[in-house]
Enzyme design. Structure first.
Site, PDB file in Angstrom:
ATOM      1  N   GLU A   1       0.824  -1.216   0.000  1.00  0.00           N
ATOM      2  CA  GLU A   1       0.000   0.000   0.000  1.00  0.00           C
ATOM      3  C   GLU A   1       0.856   1.264   0.000  1.00  0.00           C
ATOM      4  O   GLU A   1       0.496   2.255  -0.636  1.00  0.00           O
ATOM      5  CB  GLU A   1      -0.963  -0.004   1.193  1.00  0.00           C
ATOM      6  CG  GLU A   1      -2.086  -1.028   1.072  1.00  0.00           C
ATOM      7  CD  GLU A   1      -2.999  -0.792  -0.136  1.00  0.00           C
ATOM      8  OE1 GLU A   1      -3.031   0.327  -0.666  1.00  0.00           O
ATOM      9  OE2 GLU A   1      -3.670  -1.754  -0.548  1.00  0.00           O
TER      10      GLU A   1
ATOM     11  N   TYR B   1      -6.147   6.798   4.199  1.00  0.00           N
ATOM     12  CA  TYR B   1      -6.331   5.735   3.200  1.00  0.00           C
ATOM     13  C   TYR B   1      -5.588   4.457   3.593  1.00  0.00           C
ATOM     14  O   TYR B   1      -6.164   3.359   3.616  1.00  0.00           O
ATOM     15  CB  TYR B   1      -5.873   6.171   1.798  1.00  0.00           C
ATOM     16  CG  TYR B   1      -5.728   4.967   0.917  1.00  0.00           C
ATOM     17  CD1 TYR B   1      -6.846   4.345   0.394  1.00  0.00           C
ATOM     18  CD2 TYR B   1      -4.476   4.368   0.720  1.00  0.00           C
ATOM     19  CE1 TYR B   1      -6.743   3.172  -0.341  1.00  0.00           C
ATOM     20  CE2 TYR B   1      -4.357   3.205  -0.010  1.00  0.00           C
ATOM     21  CZ  TYR B   1      -5.489   2.615  -0.541  1.00  0.00           C
ATOM     22  OH  TYR B   1      -5.387   1.449  -1.241  1.00  0.00           O
TER      23      TYR B   1
ATOM     24  N   ASP C   1      -9.554   5.778  -2.154  1.00  0.00           N
ATOM     25  CA  ASP C   1      -8.454   6.217  -3.020  1.00  0.00           C
ATOM     26  C   ASP C   1      -9.062   6.821  -4.286  1.00  0.00           C
ATOM     27  O   ASP C   1     -10.272   7.012  -4.372  1.00  0.00           O
ATOM     28  CB  ASP C   1      -7.498   5.050  -3.332  1.00  0.00           C
ATOM     29  CG  ASP C   1      -8.116   4.035  -4.280  1.00  0.00           C
ATOM     30  OD1 ASP C   1      -9.361   4.064  -4.466  1.00  0.00           O
ATOM     31  OD2 ASP C   1      -7.371   3.216  -4.843  1.00  0.00           O
TER      32      ASP C   1
ATOM     33  N   CYS D   1     -14.377   0.820 -14.234  1.00  0.00           N
ATOM     34  CA  CYS D   1     -14.805   2.216 -14.061  1.00  0.00           C
ATOM     35  C   CYS D   1     -13.574   3.122 -14.192  1.00  0.00           C
ATOM     36  O   CYS D   1     -13.214   3.868 -13.291  1.00  0.00           O
ATOM     37  CB  CYS D   1     -15.476   2.381 -12.701  1.00  0.00           C
ATOM     38  SG  CYS D   1     -16.457   3.886 -12.530  1.00  0.00           S
TER      39      CYS D   1
END
Length: 349
Positions: free
Chosen positions: A46, A129, A147, A199
């Site tokens: 991450e 986040y 995010d 998306c």
DNA sequence: AAACCGGGGTA
DNA sequence: TACCCAGGTTT
């Protein structure tokens, strides 16, 4: 169909069939069997994925995990070794905070990452986040991740036209409202995968989207225009000079940049300040027969363009530099340099 | 609240 | 070449 539980079930069914394989990820099938990923690996991935694409991160992740298999191994590493391994990945404050965080986990948490969102948030380099990503993905706690992918998915799903960053609190509220109590870790990864593969920012594949039916922007025909963003200001251009000095034995004259600021803690070539307008005064880091190389280095940072003149000289064996220090062939390779410095090296080859 | 932090991909 | 993308920290 628009009910929260049905929404997450539909997305999780899609994820069960389409989850992307990643070196740090545990498949939905294995997670259903009770296997959770190593929090150290989740955290490492991450941090690397901040502002950086999956394709770029993969090789770096493998190298870091292989070289430092546990958070205790990383905490014991030399600072310079970590910075050199990070070279080329960018946003070098992440690497400095990576080490600080590993050492804090060893010193304050007995070498095990905390599961608690608030405790994670206190660690260096971990913001809202990343705290949500680690607590949900590594510990299966129901925290909403927000995010850029999730912002886009939420803005389209609810046809929100408020521009970013103003819209952020509303997008967060929407993301939290959809986060399920069952399989929250897979759900977090699923909604980010949806944003990354279906998306997408341009040309979203609405025709094959699992949330095609409840998506308000698809009905309104506004999906490709969302999320809206406030206009950004133009980047200025700065100019500077760097000096590439090489000794007869092949050693290069380099310096470690200051800990704070641009390219902090990374290796670089000695040179002038970087300034807008006229090129700033430049002083060589050692006496010698400096000649300007043909061409120039062009590089763009987050908030400015940079154009560098590159000076080259062969320096004597008894050279005493006024700045920096020599690194032998064994002590230095161009892969240890951040990209802008490697461009200057390439020009000299 | 605004400014500061790189690098890679696409049109 | 120009533009797009994108979390955390610092000020």
């Amino acid at each position: 169909m628009r009910d929260k539980d049905n929404m997450s079930v539909i997305l999780l069914e899609w994820y069960d069939r389409h989850a992307r394989e990643m070196p740090w990820r545990v498949s939905p099938q294995a997670r259903k069997g009770g296997t959770l990923p190593d929090p150290y690996a989740v955290w490492m991935s991450e941090i690397m994925l901040q502002q950086t694409t999956v394709a770029t991160v993969k090789d770096y992740f493998i190298r870091f995990i292989t070289r430092w298999p546990t958070v205790a191994d990383l905490a014991a590493a030399e600072d310079a070794a970590v910075m050199a391994e990070w070279a080329g990945l960018g946003y070098y404050a992440r690497a400095r905070n990576l080490l600080k965080c590993a050492r804090a986990v060893v010193a304050d948490h007995g070498g095990a990452f905390p599961a608690d969102h608030a405790a994670l948030l206190k660690l260096p380099g971990i913001g809202p986040y990343t705290a949500a990503a680690v607590s949900s993905i590594a510990f299966d706690l129901p925290h909403a991740v927000l995010d850029g992918n999730v912002e886009r998915v939420m803005a389209r799903l609810h046809d929100i036209h408020t521009p970013l960053p103003t819209a952020k609190p509303e997008l967060m509220a929407r993301a939290e409202a959809l986060t399920p109590a069952t399989r929250p870790g897979d759900y977090a990864q699923a909604v980010m995968d949806l944003g990354a593969t279906i998306c997408t920012p341009r040309n979203p594949a609405c025709g094959i989207c699992p949330w095609r039916d409840p998506c308000a922007a698809r009905v309104a025909g506004t999906a490709a225009d969302l999320p809206r963003k406030l206009p950004k200001k133009a980047k200025p251009t700065r100019y500077g000079t760097v000096y590439l000095g090489r000794r007869a034995d092949g050693a290069w004259l380099l310096e470690t940049r200051p800990e704070r600021g641009l390219l902090g803690g990374m290796l670089g070539w000695p040179g002038s300040e970087w300034a807008e307008g006229d090129a700033p005064e430049a002083t060589p880091p050692a006496p010698g027969d400096w000649t300007e190389l043909p061409g120039e280095v062009r590089h763009t940072f987050t908030h400015f363009h940079l154009i560098l003149r590159v000076m080259r000289a062969d320096l004597p064996a008894d050279c005493t530099p006024t700045r920096g220090s020599f690194r032998t062939r064994a002590e230095f390779g161009p892969a240890d340099l951040p990209t802008v410095m490697r461009k200057a090296f390439d020009l000299a080859q």
